[in-house]
Design an enzyme around this catalytic site. Structure first.
Site, short mmCIF file in Angstrom:
data_model
loop_
_atom_site.label_atom_id
_atom_site.label_comp_id
_atom_site.label_asym_id
_atom_site.label_seq_id
_atom_site.Cartn_x
_atom_site.Cartn_y
_atom_site.Cartn_z
N GLY A 1 0.83 -1.21 0.00
CA GLY A 1 0.00 0.00 0.00
C GLY A 1 0.85 1.25 0.00
N SER A 2 0.30 2.31 0.55
CA SER A 2 0.97 3.60 0.46
C SER A 2 2.12 3.71 1.46
CB SER A 2 -0.03 4.72 0.75
OG SER A 2 -0.39 4.69 2.12
N GLY B 1 0.61 4.99 4.89
CA GLY B 1 -0.10 3.93 5.61
C GLY B 1 0.84 2.84 6.07
N GLY B 2 1.77 2.48 5.21
CA GLY B 2 2.72 1.43 5.56
C GLY B 2 3.63 1.84 6.70
N GLU C 1 5.38 -3.30 1.35
CA GLU C 1 5.77 -2.77 0.05
C GLU C 1 5.06 -1.43 -0.07
OE1 GLU C 1 4.61 -2.19 -3.86
OE2 GLU C 1 4.56 -4.39 -3.99
N CYS D 1 2.64 -0.20 -8.81
CA CYS D 1 3.77 0.23 -8.00
C CYS D 1 5.05 0.22 -8.83
CB CYS D 1 3.93 -0.64 -6.76
SG CYS D 1 3.80 -2.38 -7.12
#
Lengths: 489, 489
Positions: free
Chosen positions: B203-204, B207-208, B227, B264
């Site tokens: 994800g982002s 957020g990660g 990731e 990504c």
């Protein structure tokens, strides 16, 4: 003398430059550097052991053995590097009929991370210090190392660092590939520096966790390979106790007093169906009396040991089975508690007493050992003393969840350096599922990179079809060993 | 509907129990579970693709391809498990003449971690979601999975989860081995739960990183395989630009617009010696016009894209090379800046525009590409477009430091699932040096355990001398492949 911020910055930059100029040297060259260091340590063993004796109170024979192990480790890692195991080279040729759609030519190998910061431990002035497992495996991986010396053996560490730097230079490695720093501020700069790509640490749970937290808060987090604390439980089955109680107690006493109990693998807990306390106390007392006594490694460590011992000794339901003393070279202490007490207050099993003390947990016949094992935290080791035909499958599964090394009728102190060794375990034993001992330690300091659709002439050596480095590789799913030419040993 | 705290607790407990009862099943049994899931997804592809189209706006062909890849991945991981690669079984027999002193019999293999929490990504509703790479490799490792579904394709995720559970049950796996949860609170409980032993996340970056920080603060930290973000730079050499500018621009336009740029691995940066802006704009405009347009995955993602695009477009020294628009299915945008500008303000290279936009960085003939490469952050991929005989060794070394996959005259979108694949890169591309794609992903969810001095009858199958699972093992330093019996494919 501590290392100033300006000096730390210069050493890290020099390390980074040394890494950049050497990250792709052939494994054979890298091995000459590792063996060069091994030769230098070996050649100066008298001086180094002398310094170690003066600073750590450890006995000469113990230090000689530890240095031998350290030298052996460098040579073993050198031979491993030449085999190319750590490169994990994998080649998938282009495949138009690959199951999910045409596959391009894709090849992967592992490259060194960059500059590695290593923190030395007090209790192994050679094997887990300046050129111990962390430094040796980081150099084997192709990294540069900046080592924070442990104040407990400062002179030895500085002298070892000097010998290592000279040996690397003689072997043709660039200046800066290895250096040492001194002091807490220098250590913090090391941990925070953007060019530092991994940390290796061996020490206390409190100190290790503080560094782990610091590393986690970096703008770009890096792996923190910390080996922290472990109590190393031993489970004696009823049948083993009946069959060879004396032998078990002798082994236990020898293992927990070794090096004055200052080992991360010291058996700090013995679960046993003790029935006659007096007999057990007598055997342990006799065995303990036969062991040499020395002061602990440092005043600071001694303080921590006294405090931990006091906490456990004064905990509810804990008695003294064999009384120690608080002289400068303290006589070992064996404490006693019951399984019932441990199940009521499992936190007592979390207090490591780093030094000459251990806790016997008395269980009644018929007790469920699995229930006892379930209250344990993560450990470096867990041991069973059992008869060969006992079915301990379930107990071993519970211990496996909590431990990185399982032993059967052996003792956890003494950790061989080999291909299969694993020295690590669930938190708080270590902060990562990796080993700091053995050939598998190298991979901690590497990361994989894939090469997609490269022309043959542009591929790095480990991935070229003709395999110039003669390393073992996986090609289209199948591992291929090159014909060995005698150079790999 | 979100999953309540009581339900989350029950699902994690059930997952833990399922893991405990299956962690030691044979690789052949585990493969039947993976292929059972693959069969079920395959058999229900029409329904799943239909749900996906409705919820994500992704085209049918794209979703069918992604599902095919997801099914293939499960089968490939199944065959890998049967080979036993992930077990890394290593046997050192006792050796009285071992170089550092007598060696006990010591054997190691890797065991599953336990319950794994997996967070699905919005942009790959199959391949990086419910039964995507993280879930499949965790199950292959022997773990149980609790999957937090992505709200962007909630119905598809719930239905996929249902099919997976049914398939596992049909194949004989215990209930609880796989489950799904919904909602932010449930996600936080998952990340904090002591029985959860690893997290997989796609994800982002924001957020990660928030989840990474949360995981780092646990009493017992666990690995967080995140990731996060990547801009995926492409470097076009002057010679390649002269030789085949048109072809390069076509490939670039096709790659960055693929799936509306919601990958990504989208090439978000093209360093090129652009001389005639108009000609370049014309080619890109024509290519872009030939691509289908769809709405972005979700309103939330669209909002983030608009914001990121605006930030880069309004940055100092950035012009619009090809104007997009802000309709519901937005026409792609190409921005233009100069190498000088980028060197002055490198932070512009850190802004991922997740969606149909990209930035061309114009450099003057004779510019040092290495200097430009040095300002980049960690990336999933880095690409060179060059002539086969150019010497790019130094540039590639700099890109290798910053990227997990290097490409030569290829485009980074499209990530094959294979043995050599690596999908990961230095932070912020990922939070660990591991891959979330390919067979190497399994090892993330395992940890090594050594068996020291065990009697033969008490060793687990992978370490027994007669090798009942017929896996590849390293014995006394040398790898041994069992005679294959046709079962391994």
């Amino acid at each position: 003398m501590t290392t100033s911020p300006v000096q730390v910055e210069a050493l890290i930059l020099a390390a980074h430059n040394a890494y950049e100029s050497t990250r792709d040297v052939s494994p054979h060259v890298r091995r000459t550097w590792l063996t060069g260091v091994a030769d230098a340590l070996d050649a100066n063993s008298d001086e180094l052991v002398g310094l170690g004796q003066r600073e750590t109170h450890l006995a000469e024979a113990r230090l000689r053995n530890e240095l031998k192990r350290t030298v052996f480790q460098l040579r073993l890692l050198g031979s491993e590097v030449v085999r190319g195991e750590h490169l994990d080279a994998t080649i998938d040729h282009a495949d138009p009929s690959w199951g999910m759609g045409p596959r391009p030519d894709i090849r992967r190998f592992s490259v060194p991370l960059g500059v590695v910061g290593v923190f030395g431990a007090s209790n192994f002035p050679f094997a887990f210090s300046v050129m111990g497992g962390d430094s040796a495996s980081a150099l084997a991986a192709g990294c540069a190392v900046v080592h924070k010396i442990h104040e407990g053996h400062r002179e030895l560490a500085l002298r070892t660092g000097e010998l290592v730097r000279e040996a690397l230079e003689r072997a043709g490695a660039p200046a800066g590939l290895f250096s040492t720093i001194v002091g807490r501020q220098a250590a913090e700069l090391l941990v925070d520096h953007p060019l530092v790509k991994a940390i290796g640490f061996t020490g206390s749970t409190a100190g290790g966790r503080a560094l782990f937290d610091r590393v986690s808060q970096r703008a770009a987090p890096i792996p923190f390979y910390g080996e922290l604390g472990s109590i190393n439980p031993v489970f004696v089955t009823e049948r083993a106790w009946s069959a060879r109680r004396g032998e078990i107690l002798e082994g236990y006493a020898a293992s927990f007093t070794l090096g004055m109990g200052q080992f991360c693998t010291k058996p700090g807990l013995l679960f046993a169906p003790v029935d006659h306390d007096d007999e057990v106390a007598g055997i342990l007392q006799r065995e303990i009396a036969s062991k040499p006594l020395t002061p602990l490694l440092s005043p600071r460590l001694r303080e921590g040991f006294d405090e931990a011992l006091k906490q456990v000794r004064t905990a509810r339901g804990v008695d003294v089975l064999v009384a120690g003393d608080d002289s400068e070279s303290p006589r070992p202490t064996v404490l006693l508690t019951s399984a019932e007490q441990v199940l009521r207050s499992p936190e007592i099993l979390e207090q490591e007493m780093f030094g000459p003390a251990t806790l016997v947990v008395q269980y009644k016949p018929g007790t469920d050992l699995i229930e006892l094992a379930r209250v344990l935290e993560g450990q470096l080791t867990a041991t069973v003393q059992a008869e060969p035909d006992e079915d301990l499958t379930e107990l071993l599964k519970v211990l496996r969840e909590r431990s990185g090394r399982l032993l059967w009728n052996a003792w956890p102190t003494g950790v061989t350096v080999s291909y299969a060794q694993h020295h690590g375990g669930p938190y708080p034993a270590t902060t990562a599922s990796t080993t700091s001992v053995g050939t598998a330690a190298i991979a901690r300091f590497m990361r994989p990179v894939a090469y997609d659709s490269f022309p043959p002439s542009q591929l790095p050596e480990p991935l070229q079809d003709h395999n110039p480095w003669r390393i073992r590789r996986r090609v289209d799913g199948t591992w291929e060993s090159p014909v060995t030419d005698g150079e790999t040993e």
